[in-house]
Scaffold this motif. Structure first.
Motif, PDB file in Angstrom:
ATOM      1  N   LYS A   1     -73.346 -27.507 -77.527  1.00  0.00           N
ATOM      2  CA  LYS A   1     -74.639 -26.941 -77.125  1.00  0.00           C
ATOM      3  C   LYS A   1     -74.513 -25.451 -76.797  1.00  0.00           C
ATOM      4  CE  LYS A   1     -77.896 -30.135 -76.831  1.00  0.00           C
ATOM      5  NZ  LYS A   1     -79.237 -29.927 -77.403  1.00  0.00           N
ATOM      6  N   GLY A   2     -73.278 -24.959 -76.769  1.00  0.00           N
ATOM      7  CA  GLY A   2     -73.064 -23.533 -76.521  1.00  0.00           C
ATOM      8  C   GLY A   2     -72.699 -23.186 -75.096  1.00  0.00           C
ATOM      9  N   ALA A   3     -72.373 -24.192 -74.275  1.00  0.00           N
ATOM     10  CA  ALA A   3     -72.006 -23.900 -72.885  1.00  0.00           C
ATOM     11  C   ALA A   3     -70.739 -23.046 -72.848  1.00  0.00           C
ATOM     12  CB  ALA A   3     -71.780 -25.199 -72.117  1.00  0.00           C
ATOM     13  N   GLN A   4     -70.755 -22.052 -71.959  1.00  0.00           N
ATOM     14  CA  GLN A   4     -69.588 -21.189 -71.793  1.00  0.00           C
ATOM     15  C   GLN A   4     -68.804 -21.655 -70.575  1.00  0.00           C
ATOM     16  OE1 GLN A   4     -70.369 -17.365 -70.209  1.00  0.00           O
ATOM     17  NE2 GLN A   4     -68.231 -16.765 -70.374  1.00  0.00           N
ATOM     18  N   PHE A   5     -67.494 -21.894 -70.755  1.00  0.00           N
ATOM     19  CA  PHE A   5     -66.655 -22.385 -69.665  1.00  0.00           C
ATOM     20  C   PHE A   5     -65.745 -21.275 -69.153  1.00  0.00           C
ATOM     21  CE2 PHE A   5     -67.928 -26.182 -71.866  1.00  0.00           C
ATOM     22  CZ  PHE A   5     -68.086 -27.122 -70.852  1.00  0.00           C
ATOM     23  N   ILE A   6     -65.661 -21.150 -67.848  1.00  0.00           N
ATOM     24  CA  ILE A   6     -64.758 -20.180 -67.224  1.00  0.00           C
ATOM     25  C   ILE A   6     -63.727 -20.977 -66.428  1.00  0.00           C
ATOM     26  CG2 ILE A   6     -64.560 -18.317 -65.524  1.00  0.00           C
ATOM     27  CD1 ILE A   6     -67.562 -17.685 -66.169  1.00  0.00           C
ATOM     28  N   ASN A   7     -62.450 -20.762 -66.738  1.00  0.00           N
ATOM     29  CA  ASN A   7     -61.389 -21.482 -66.041  1.00  0.00           C
ATOM     30  C   ASN A   7     -60.955 -20.663 -64.829  1.00  0.00           C
ATOM     31  OD1 ASN A   7     -57.926 -22.248 -66.803  1.00  0.00           O
ATOM     32  ND2 ASN A   7     -59.300 -23.193 -65.360  1.00  0.00           N
ATOM     33  N   ASP A   8     -61.485 -20.992 -63.672  1.00  0.00           N
ATOM     34  CA  ASP A   8     -61.174 -20.211 -62.470  1.00  0.00           C
ATOM     35  C   ASP A   8     -61.496 -21.067 -61.245  1.00  0.00           C
ATOM     36  OD1 ASP A   8     -60.413 -18.094 -60.885  1.00  0.00           O
ATOM     37  OD2 ASP A   8     -61.628 -16.624 -61.964  1.00  0.00           O
ATOM     38  N   GLU A   9     -61.011 -20.613 -60.111  1.00  0.00           N
ATOM     39  CA  GLU A   9     -61.255 -21.370 -58.885  1.00  0.00           C
ATOM     40  C   GLU A   9     -62.152 -20.555 -57.966  1.00  0.00           C
ATOM     41  OE1 GLU A   9     -57.650 -22.722 -57.060  1.00  0.00           O
ATOM     42  OE2 GLU A   9     -58.710 -23.392 -55.266  1.00  0.00           O
TER      43      GLU A   9
ATOM     44  N   LYS B   1     -62.130 -25.583 -62.380  1.00  0.00           N
ATOM     45  CA  LYS B   1     -60.811 -25.298 -61.828  1.00  0.00           C
ATOM     46  C   LYS B   1     -59.727 -25.611 -62.864  1.00  0.00           C
ATOM     47  CE  LYS B   1     -58.470 -26.410 -57.509  1.00  0.00           C
ATOM     48  NZ  LYS B   1     -58.567 -27.293 -56.339  1.00  0.00           N
ATOM     49  N   PHE B   2     -59.969 -26.642 -63.660  1.00  0.00           N
ATOM     50  CA  PHE B   2     -58.983 -27.033 -64.666  1.00  0.00           C
ATOM     51  C   PHE B   2     -59.624 -27.065 -66.037  1.00  0.00           C
ATOM     52  CE2 PHE B   2     -57.793 -29.153 -60.748  1.00  0.00           C
ATOM     53  CZ  PHE B   2     -56.534 -28.610 -60.577  1.00  0.00           C
ATOM     54  N   PRO B   3     -58.932 -26.572 -67.044  1.00  0.00           N
ATOM     55  CA  PRO B   3     -59.465 -26.723 -68.390  1.00  0.00           C
ATOM     56  C   PRO B   3     -59.436 -28.208 -68.762  1.00  0.00           C
ATOM     57  CG  PRO B   3     -57.237 -25.848 -68.477  1.00  0.00           C
ATOM     58  CD  PRO B   3     -57.610 -25.937 -67.037  1.00  0.00           C
ATOM     59  N   MET B   4     -60.291 -28.642 -69.656  1.00  0.00           N
ATOM     60  CA  MET B   4     -60.307 -30.026 -70.134  1.00  0.00           C
ATOM     61  C   MET B   4     -60.680 -31.033 -69.066  1.00  0.00           C
ATOM     62  SD  MET B   4     -58.318 -30.349 -73.228  1.00  0.00           S
ATOM     63  CE  MET B   4     -57.475 -31.890 -72.953  1.00  0.00           C
TER      64      MET B   4
ATOM     65  N   SER C   1     -53.391 -26.310 -59.780  1.00  0.00           N
ATOM     66  CA  SER C   1     -54.044 -25.264 -60.569  1.00  0.00           C
ATOM     67  C   SER C   1     -53.007 -24.437 -61.332  1.00  0.00           C
ATOM     68  CB  SER C   1     -54.853 -24.351 -59.656  1.00  0.00           C
ATOM     69  OG  SER C   1     -53.965 -23.583 -58.879  1.00  0.00           O
ATOM     70  N   GLU C   2     -53.494 -23.727 -62.330  1.00  0.00           N
ATOM     71  CA  GLU C   2     -52.627 -22.872 -63.133  1.00  0.00           C
ATOM     72  C   GLU C   2     -51.864 -21.878 -62.246  1.00  0.00           C
ATOM     73  OE1 GLU C   2     -54.532 -21.473 -66.745  1.00  0.00           O
ATOM     74  OE2 GLU C   2     -53.265 -19.682 -66.700  1.00  0.00           O
ATOM     75  N   ALA C   3     -52.574 -21.305 -61.262  1.00  0.00           N
ATOM     76  CA  ALA C   3     -51.943 -20.338 -60.350  1.00  0.00           C
ATOM     77  C   ALA C   3     -50.800 -20.992 -59.578  1.00  0.00           C
ATOM     78  CB  ALA C   3     -52.980 -19.779 -59.390  1.00  0.00           C
ATOM     79  N   ASP C   4     -51.001 -22.245 -59.149  1.00  0.00           N
ATOM     80  CA  ASP C   4     -49.962 -22.945 -58.393  1.00  0.00           C
ATOM     81  C   ASP C   4     -48.762 -23.313 -59.270  1.00  0.00           C
ATOM     82  OD1 ASP C   4     -51.479 -22.756 -56.125  1.00  0.00           O
ATOM     83  OD2 ASP C   4     -52.285 -24.780 -56.230  1.00  0.00           O
ATOM     84  N   ILE C   5     -49.022 -23.607 -60.549  1.00  0.00           N
ATOM     85  CA  ILE C   5     -47.918 -23.893 -61.478  1.00  0.00           C
ATOM     86  C   ILE C   5     -47.070 -22.637 -61.637  1.00  0.00           C
ATOM     87  CG2 ILE C   5     -47.274 -24.554 -63.846  1.00  0.00           C
ATOM     88  CD1 ILE C   5     -50.048 -25.937 -64.041  1.00  0.00           C
TER      89      ILE C   5
END
Lengths: 297, 104
Positions: A71-79, A32-35, B92-96
């Motif tokens: 390790k090559g994990a792909q991250f998707i920033n989404d809810e 849901k959140f980057p980092m 969330s980014e959308a809420d910001i």
């Protein structure tokens, strides 16, 4: 179709990502959140994760994340908004996309539980806090109160005692659930006053928190109240899909849930001890279960 | 990247701004703040009709006091020199995006 989607990027999700990379699975981590690094981000000092005698939560979180990224994990920033059963797996619907996968590991963790008393919502950000390490500095040389009896409540109380002039620790029982060494430190600190067998009834103030009214009728003047009364699991997406117990996904160490192809790791599952080390262990176990499941498909 | 703003620039860059301004109150020791900041950076690249600044509450305690900040991260949207809306905690980014777009 992917082999695996890992939902969440706290210690359980990141550990699962490392094991999934080693297993050469086709997978992504949705966060849901980057980092992010989960709840450990709020922890000022961690001294019980093997190999790190003393480290802050943010740094340890970034260390975990770097490992998974390398390790090559792909991250998707989404809810994630919904999980739907499809032929051969699941469709994971998000705000900005949709992913098809054979399996899902849910490692979305938990958030601090609300106390559910009058004034709590009104004074959020005005003296009511769920993160002592974030907000403690705004209460330098002031009076604060902590509510709860577990490790987090004891840690928060000790952290605040370094900053504040006085800290009340309010707990509804007369003994603490938290670790013995923390209890000893709390009892030895003369800035800390224990308020046992009592509960907060109302948080009172004008523009900001001024006092607490307790169930016993007693009133405590305080500038801030830090709430550490346990966890509220982020499991709502699954409440119609998998068996639950008090809001936690029912699963043992294997991570196997009542829904085929859906696994649970970390604070979100029913377990006795919620720690970084047990979350990391869950991530490994869940990937092992995913591999077995894929092999038998 | 959203730039840090100092107390002596606040009047000119935030209060006197013709555009709505979103200000992110943060600190380096606050884990959730460091989680929120990249999302604020991303929104700042998408919404050109608003300005974006960060206030480090350790370096600029006067600003934190002036706006009654007692919990971070706090996002405050200013419009025509006044507080238009605010949000406490990680969102969330959308809420910001929604928070700042309401002020446009």
């Amino acid at each position: 179709m992917k082999d695996l989607i890992i939902a969440g990027s706290g210690p359980a999700g990141l550990s699962a990502a490392v094991y999934a990379s080693n297993a050469m699975l086709n997978f992504s981590v949705i966060e849901k959140f980057p980092m992010s690094g989960g709840q450990m981000l709020n922890t000022y000092e961690i001294n019980n994760y093997l190999g790190f005698e003393e480290i802050d939560g943010f740094t340890l979180g970034q260390t975990f994340r770097k490992h998974a990224e390398n390790k090559g994990a792909q991250f998707i920033n989404d809810e994630i908004t919904a999980i739907e059963k499809i032929d051969g797996g699941y469709s994971v619907k998000c705000k900005n996309g949709e992913y098809e996968t054979k399996t899902i590991i849910f490692a979305t963790g938990a958030n601090p539980k609300k106390l559910g008393v009058k004034g709590e919502a009104d004074f959020a950000g005005r003296g009511v806090s769920y993160c002592a390490t974030c907000d403690g500095n705004f209460f330098r040389d002031k009076i604060t109160a902590v509510v709860g009896g577990g490790d987090v409540a004891l840690e928060d109380t000790l952290y605040l005692a370094n900053i504040c002039s006085k800290v009340y620790l309010i707990h509804r029982r007369d003994e603490f659930r938290g670790a013995k060494y923390l209890q000893d430190k709390v009892r030895a600190n003369d800035k800390i006053e224990l308020v046992l067998k009592d509960e907060v009834d109302e948080i009172i103030g004008n523009n900001k928190v001024e006092k607490l009214k307790l169930k016993s009728g007693k009133e405590l003047e305080t500038d801030g109240v830090f709430i550490a009364v346990g966890l509220d699991p982020n499991s709502k997406l699954l409440d119609k899909t998998t068996e639950m117990e008090n809001g936690f996904i029912k699963a043992d160490e294997s991570g196997i849930t009542s829904a085929a192809g859906i696994f649970a790791a970390g604070d979100i599952r029913t377990k006795r001890l919620r720690q970084i080390s047990t979350a990391v262990s869950d991530g490994a176990n869940a990937v092992h279960s995913v591999e077995e499941y894929l092999f038998n498909l | 990247m959203v730039k840090d703003i100092k107390t002596n620039e606040f009047q000119e860059k935030v209060i006197n701004s013709n555009k709505p301004v979103l200000v992110d109150f943060w600190a380096s020791w606050c884990g959730p703040c460091r989680m929120l900041s990249p999302a604020v950076d991303s929104v700042s690249e998408q919404v050109s009709e608003a300005e974006f600044y960060k206030v480090n509450v350790d370096e600029e305690p006067e600003l934190a006091r002036e706006f009654g900040i007692m919990s971070i991260p706090t996002l405050i949207v200013f419009k025509n020199g006044e507080i238009f809306d605010q949000s406490v905690g990680v969102i969330s980014e959308a809420d910001i995006k929604t928070l700042v777009e309401k002020a446009l």
